[in-house]
Design an enzyme around this catalytic site. Structure first.
Site, PDB file in Angstrom:
ATOM      1  N   SER A 277       4.754  10.721   1.854  1.00 21.94           N
ATOM      2  CA  SER A 277       4.922  12.085   1.331  1.00 21.94           C
ATOM      3  C   SER A 277       4.113  13.101   2.130  1.00 21.94           C
ATOM      4  O   SER A 277       4.627  14.167   2.512  1.00 21.94           O
ATOM      5  CB  SER A 277       4.568  12.153  -0.152  1.00 21.94           C
ATOM      6  OG  SER A 277       3.311  11.571  -0.402  1.00 21.94           O
ATOM      7  N   HIS A 307       7.015   3.764  -2.074  1.00 21.00           N
ATOM      8  CA  HIS A 307       5.941   4.775  -2.135  1.00 21.00           C
ATOM      9  C   HIS A 307       5.749   5.173  -3.607  1.00 21.00           C
ATOM     10  O   HIS A 307       5.458   4.317  -4.439  1.00 21.00           O
ATOM     11  CB  HIS A 307       6.331   5.931  -1.213  1.00 21.00           C
ATOM     12  CG  HIS A 307       5.266   6.968  -0.993  1.00 21.00           C
ATOM     13  ND1 HIS A 307       3.931   6.730  -1.138  1.00 21.00           N
ATOM     14  CD2 HIS A 307       5.356   8.285  -0.618  1.00 21.00           C
ATOM     15  CE1 HIS A 307       3.245   7.844  -0.875  1.00 21.00           C
ATOM     16  NE2 HIS A 307       4.091   8.797  -0.566  1.00 21.00           N
ATOM     17  N   HIS A 353      -0.405  -2.695   0.496  1.00 22.33           N
ATOM     18  CA  HIS A 353      -0.610  -1.337   1.016  1.00 22.33           C
ATOM     19  C   HIS A 353      -0.477  -1.319   2.529  1.00 22.33           C
ATOM     20  O   HIS A 353      -0.771  -2.327   3.194  1.00 22.33           O
ATOM     21  CB  HIS A 353      -2.005  -0.807   0.620  1.00 22.33           C
ATOM     22  CG  HIS A 353      -2.081   0.686   0.663  1.00 22.33           C
ATOM     23  ND1 HIS A 353      -2.436   1.363   1.805  1.00 22.33           N
ATOM     24  CD2 HIS A 353      -1.815   1.625  -0.266  1.00 22.33           C
ATOM     25  CE1 HIS A 353      -2.395   2.666   1.558  1.00 22.33           C
ATOM     26  NE2 HIS A 353      -2.026   2.859   0.300  1.00 22.33           N
ATOM     27  N   ARG A 362      -8.603   3.699  -6.551  1.00 22.11           N
ATOM     28  CA  ARG A 362      -7.866   4.451  -7.577  1.00 22.11           C
ATOM     29  C   ARG A 362      -7.421   3.506  -8.696  1.00 22.11           C
ATOM     30  O   ARG A 362      -7.283   3.915  -9.843  1.00 22.11           O
ATOM     31  CB  ARG A 362      -6.649   5.155  -6.945  1.00 22.11           C
ATOM     32  CG  ARG A 362      -7.034   6.179  -5.878  1.00 22.11           C
ATOM     33  CD  ARG A 362      -5.814   6.712  -5.150  1.00 22.11           C
ATOM     34  NE  ARG A 362      -5.109   5.669  -4.420  1.00 22.11           N
ATOM     35  CZ  ARG A 362      -3.983   5.855  -3.728  1.00 22.11           C
ATOM     36  NH1 ARG A 362      -3.445   7.063  -3.680  1.00 22.11           N
ATOM     37  NH2 ARG A 362      -3.415   4.854  -3.084  1.00 22.11           N
ATOM     38  N   ASP A 408      -0.628   2.410  -8.098  1.00 21.02           N
ATOM     39  CA  ASP A 408       0.516   2.380  -9.017  1.00 21.02           C
ATOM     40  C   ASP A 408       0.493   1.190  -9.974  1.00 21.02           C
ATOM     41  O   ASP A 408       1.232   1.172 -10.959  1.00 21.02           O
ATOM     42  CB  ASP A 408       1.817   2.355  -8.211  1.00 21.02           C
ATOM     43  CG  ASP A 408       1.971   3.609  -7.375  1.00 21.02           C
ATOM     44  OD1 ASP A 408       1.715   4.695  -7.906  1.00 21.02           O
ATOM     45  OD2 ASP A 408       2.303   3.492  -6.184  1.00 21.02           O
TER      46      ASP A 408
HETATM   47  N1  NMX Z   1       5.357  -8.117  -2.860  1.00 20.02           N
HETATM   48  C1  NMX Z   1       6.103  -8.895  -2.049  1.00 20.02           C
HETATM   49  N2  NMX Z   1       6.088  -8.813  -0.720  1.00 20.02           N
HETATM   50  C2  NMX Z   1       5.240  -7.934  -0.172  1.00 20.02           C
HETATM   51  C3  NMX Z   1       4.397  -7.116  -0.944  1.00 20.02           C
HETATM   52  C4  NMX Z   1       4.490  -7.226  -2.352  1.00 20.02           C
HETATM   53  N3  NMX Z   1       3.779  -6.456  -3.176  1.00 20.02           N
HETATM   54  N4  NMX Z   1       3.670  -6.346  -0.114  1.00 20.02           N
HETATM   55  C5  NMX Z   1       4.055  -6.651   1.142  1.00 20.02           C
HETATM   56  N5  NMX Z   1       5.007  -7.604   1.111  1.00 20.02           N
HETATM   57  C6  NMX Z   1       5.742  -8.181   2.223  1.00 20.02           C
HETATM   58  C7  NMX Z   1       6.513  -7.067   2.929  1.00 20.02           C
HETATM   59  O1  NMX Z   1       7.721  -6.758   2.233  1.00 20.02           O
HETATM   60  C8  NMX Z   1       6.701  -7.677   4.307  1.00 20.02           C
HETATM   61  O2  NMX Z   1       7.743  -8.611   4.210  1.00 20.02           O
HETATM   62  P1  NMX Z   1       8.825  -8.809   5.424  1.00 20.02           P
HETATM   63  O3  NMX Z   1       8.007  -9.130   6.631  1.00 20.02           O
HETATM   64  O4  NMX Z   1       9.678  -9.911   4.943  1.00 20.02           O
HETATM   65  O5  NMX Z   1       9.530  -7.495   5.552  1.00 20.02           O
HETATM   66  C9  NMX Z   1       5.396  -8.421   4.512  1.00 20.02           C
HETATM   67  O6  NMX Z   1       4.852  -8.655   3.207  1.00 20.02           O
HETATM   68  C10 NMX Z   1       4.381  -7.663   5.347  1.00 20.02           C
HETATM   69  O7  NMX Z   1       4.160  -6.409   4.756  1.00 20.02           O
HETATM   70  P2  NMX Z   1       2.726  -5.678   4.877  1.00 20.02           P
HETATM   71  O8  NMX Z   1       2.462  -5.449   6.320  1.00 20.02           O
HETATM   72  O9  NMX Z   1       1.716  -6.422   4.101  1.00 20.02           O
HETATM   73  O10 NMX Z   1       2.995  -4.323   4.089  1.00 20.02           O
HETATM   74  P3  NMX Z   1       3.615  -2.948   4.633  1.00 20.02           P
HETATM   75  O11 NMX Z   1       2.532  -2.148   5.233  1.00 20.02           O
HETATM   76  O12 NMX Z   1       4.820  -3.201   5.460  1.00 20.02           O
HETATM   77  O13 NMX Z   1       4.112  -2.292   3.265  1.00 20.02           O
HETATM   78  C11 NMX Z   1       3.943  -1.671   0.991  1.00 20.02           C
HETATM   79  C12 NMX Z   1       3.226  -1.747   2.323  1.00 20.02           C
HETATM   80  C13 NMX Z   1       3.090  -0.859   0.035  1.00 20.02           C
HETATM   81  C14 NMX Z   1       5.286  -0.938   1.184  1.00 20.02           C
HETATM   82  C15 NMX Z   1       4.187  -3.105   0.461  1.00 20.02           C
HETATM   83  O14 NMX Z   1       2.947  -3.734   0.225  1.00 20.02           O
HETATM   84  C16 NMX Z   1       5.021  -3.143  -0.818  1.00 20.02           C
HETATM   85  O15 NMX Z   1       6.251  -3.155  -0.725  1.00 20.02           O
HETATM   86  N6  NMX Z   1       4.359  -3.133  -2.037  1.00 20.02           N
HETATM   87  C17 NMX Z   1       5.079  -3.065  -3.280  1.00 20.02           C
HETATM   88  C18 NMX Z   1       5.533  -1.637  -3.542  1.00 20.02           C
HETATM   89  C19 NMX Z   1       4.368  -0.744  -3.878  1.00 20.02           C
HETATM   90  O16 NMX Z   1       3.517  -1.067  -4.685  1.00 20.02           O
HETATM   91  N7  NMX Z   1       4.339   0.452  -3.259  1.00 20.02           N
HETATM   92  C20 NMX Z   1       3.331   1.474  -3.609  1.00 20.02           C
HETATM   93  C21 NMX Z   1       2.323   1.765  -2.499  1.00 20.02           C
HETATM   94  C22 NMX Z   1       1.370   2.820  -2.936  1.00 20.02           C
HETATM   95  N8  NMX Z   1       2.007   4.131  -3.057  1.00 20.02           N
HETATM   96  O17 NMX Z   1       1.876   4.794  -4.068  1.00 20.02           O
HETATM   97  O18 NMX Z   1       2.669   4.582  -2.118  1.00 20.02           O
HETATM   98  C1  MLT Z   2      -0.455   7.079  -1.229  1.00 20.26           C
HETATM   99  O1  MLT Z   2      -1.219   7.448  -2.130  1.00 20.26           O
HETATM  100  O2  MLT Z   2       0.136   7.897  -0.508  1.00 20.26           O
HETATM  101  C2  MLT Z   2      -0.159   5.614  -1.100  1.00 20.26           C
HETATM  102  O3  MLT Z   2      -1.257   4.838  -1.426  1.00 20.26           O
HETATM  103  C3  MLT Z   2       0.521   5.223   0.182  1.00 20.26           C
HETATM  104  C4  MLT Z   2      -0.257   5.359   1.457  1.00 20.26           C
HETATM  105  O4  MLT Z   2      -1.402   5.776   1.508  1.00 20.26           O
HETATM  106  O5  MLT Z   2       0.358   4.992   2.486  1.00 20.26           O
END
Ligand code: NMX
Ligand code: MLT
Length: 471
Positions: A277, A307, A353, A362, A408
């Protein structure tokens, strides 16, 4: 007939609110003229030349210093770890979490003015801190609180723009449409059309940003009342601060919910510049799009499930656990449910994350809030159990870089406890808060004259040829 009459009385009520606020605007200007130390814009005016000089000197002396190396992984892998943005308002450390202008969340809780002795920080104080880098006094926060209230008038056509959408459309769609309708009043756009010089861009940007921050809770509350209640607007209460007023306009007047909203708005405001964002807002603003256009774009990024929409997904997921296994779920049942989610190709929402490598502070401050105010809540206890169960499973997957909970993972159960149980609405709350960080940085983008953002992209052919030559 009854429907038409109630629409027209709603319209009248809205017009009265507009008139009341025009008067308040005049009072605001009188107050500001008489006490510049209480006025945020006057404080910024003093600081800006010094910061402009600082950046100019620094760039001329160190502009060619290299920061890290770009790898193929970074180009393909969502630019993780690639330093590429100037973002003054906050900085994220992978292990320690966010610092707002150098202050951690516990430090903000200790130092920023509060409404209740020993209570949660006032978001107005954080806005002041993000913009100036200084902890405000109680009087400064009080003046900013008043100023925001005086700017909180939302024109009738904004409600009409929202009303044009089906009530079933996602609350984020309705909210962003409201923000686009607010854009009609952009001071930046008007000033630009009149030919304002670049050196003054920050001034109408400041006006738009403060108006936007002030009006968002009103628009957001309307979306909530329209979708989930009777569509009747609860007017702003002049005796309440920003967070409490937001809670009040939503229809929640428990003092503990006011405290929760102050905490919520403070901690979701900013997370350095690279998150989807903030980065989107910054990118769009770099084309000299005004704060409304830029923030609406940011909201569209926030609305994605990886996100900001994750807060919605978390509560829905937690409720699905309860639906399937009941509230007194055992650890083994919970483990099975987590595996079932993963095996169906889904992520565990609220965990992981892009930058953090430890539990999000947080999450921790929300956990402390729960321990203080709702220790026996069954959903809070389930969230606590998940904290034990999920990280080892994600670690076992072998690919997840951060198995710990993020912001979250916790917010939904707190809101749910106080009656705000509509998960599809949660990202709107995140959006209101995120305006504080994005707009603060945007004012500085203009003050520092930051340029159009335009990174280089390459094709797969280009990468293959480059690597062949480099080998
Ligand atoms: N559950 C299952 N798989 C996960 C998760 C999770 N919570 N977190 C990461 N992975 C997987 C990810 O999908 C990826 O799989 P692949 O290689 O098959 O595509 C692998 O682990 C490596 O990912 P990372 O490098 O650890 O994470 P990345 O930086 O790519 O993504 C998020 C970060 C936040 C998108 C990821 O951890 C996620 O999808 N979390 C669940 C959704 C979430 O809670 N998002 C909110 C973040 C905070 N916000 O407010 O923005
Ligand atoms: C945020 O607050 O924007 C989330 O934790 C995602 C991020 O920092 O990439």
């Amino acid at each position: 007939m009854v429907f038409v009459r109630s629409i027209s009385s709603l319209s009248k009520l809205r017009s009265q609110l507009v008139q009341r606020s025009n008067l308040a605007n005049s009072v605001r200007w009188l107050q500001i003229q008489s006490s510049p130390e209480l006025d945020l814009q006057s404080q910024l005016k003093e600081m800006i030349p010094e910061q402009q000089e600082r950046l100019k000197k620094f760039r001329s002396e160190h502009g060619k210093v290299q920061i890290g190396n770009i790898t193929v992984d970074m180009v393909i892998g969502g630019m993780r770890g690639m330093t590429g943005l100037l973002w003054e308002t906050s900085l994220l450390d992978p292990d320690e979490g966010i610092r707002f202008r150098g202050l951690s969340i516990p430090e903000c809780q200790k130092l920023l003015p509060t409404a209740v002795s020993g209570g949660e920080p006032l978001p107005e104080g954080l806005l002041w801190l993000l913009l100036t880098g200084k902890v405000p006094t109680n009087e400064q926060v009080d003046a900013l609180s008043k100023e925001l209230r005086s700017r909180a008038t939302v024109p009738d056509y904004v409600y009409k723009a929202i009303d044009a959408l089906p009530v079933t459309s996602h609350p984020m769609t309705q909210f962003t449409s409201g923000v686009m309708a607010l854009q009609v009043n952009s001071e930046f756009q008007k000033a630009y059309e009149k030919g304002i010089p670049k050196s003054k861009y920050w001034e109408p940007t400041y006006e738009d940003s403060l108006n936007l921050i002030a009006q968002l809770p009103v628009v957001a509350s309307y979306v909530y009342r329209r979708v989930y209640k009777d569509a009747k607007i609860i007017p702003l209460d002049d005796s309440l601060d920003y967070g409490a007023n937001f809670s009040h306009m939503l229809g929640f007047d428990d003092p503990k919910m006011h405290e929760l909203m102050r905490l919520y708005v403070t901690i979701h405001s900013d997370h350095e510049g690279g998150n989807v964002s903030a980065h989107t807002g910054h990118l769009v603003a770099s084309a000299l799009s005004d704060p409304y256009l830029s923030f609406a774009a940011a909201l569209n990024g926030l609305a994605g499930p990886l996100h900001g929409l994750a807060n919605q997904e978390v509560l829905l997921w937690i409720k699905s656990v309860v639906d399937e296994c009941g509230e007194n779920i055992t650890t083994d049942q919970l483990k099975d449910y987590v595996w079932k989610t993963l095996n169906s190709g889904k992520v565990v929402p609220g965990y992981g994350h892009g930058v953090l490598r430890k539990t999000d502070p947080r999450y921790m401050c929300q956990r402390e809030f729960a321990l203080k105010h709702l220790p026996d809540d069954p959903l809070f206890q389930l969230v606590s159990k998940l904290y034990d169960v999920v990280p080892p499973i994600l670690t076992q997957l072998g690919k997840v870089k951060n198995p710990w909970p993020n912001v979250d993972a916790h917010s939904g159960v707190l809101l749910n406890y106080f009656g705000l149980a509509e998960a599809r609405y949660f990202t709107v709350l995140f959006g209101v808060s995120r305006s504080i960080g994005i707009c603060s940085q945007l004012i500085w983008d203009r003050a520092l004259g930051l340029p159009l953002e335009r990174p280089k992209s390459v094709t797969m052919d280009w990468l293959e040829n480059y690597c062949k030559k480099a080998a």
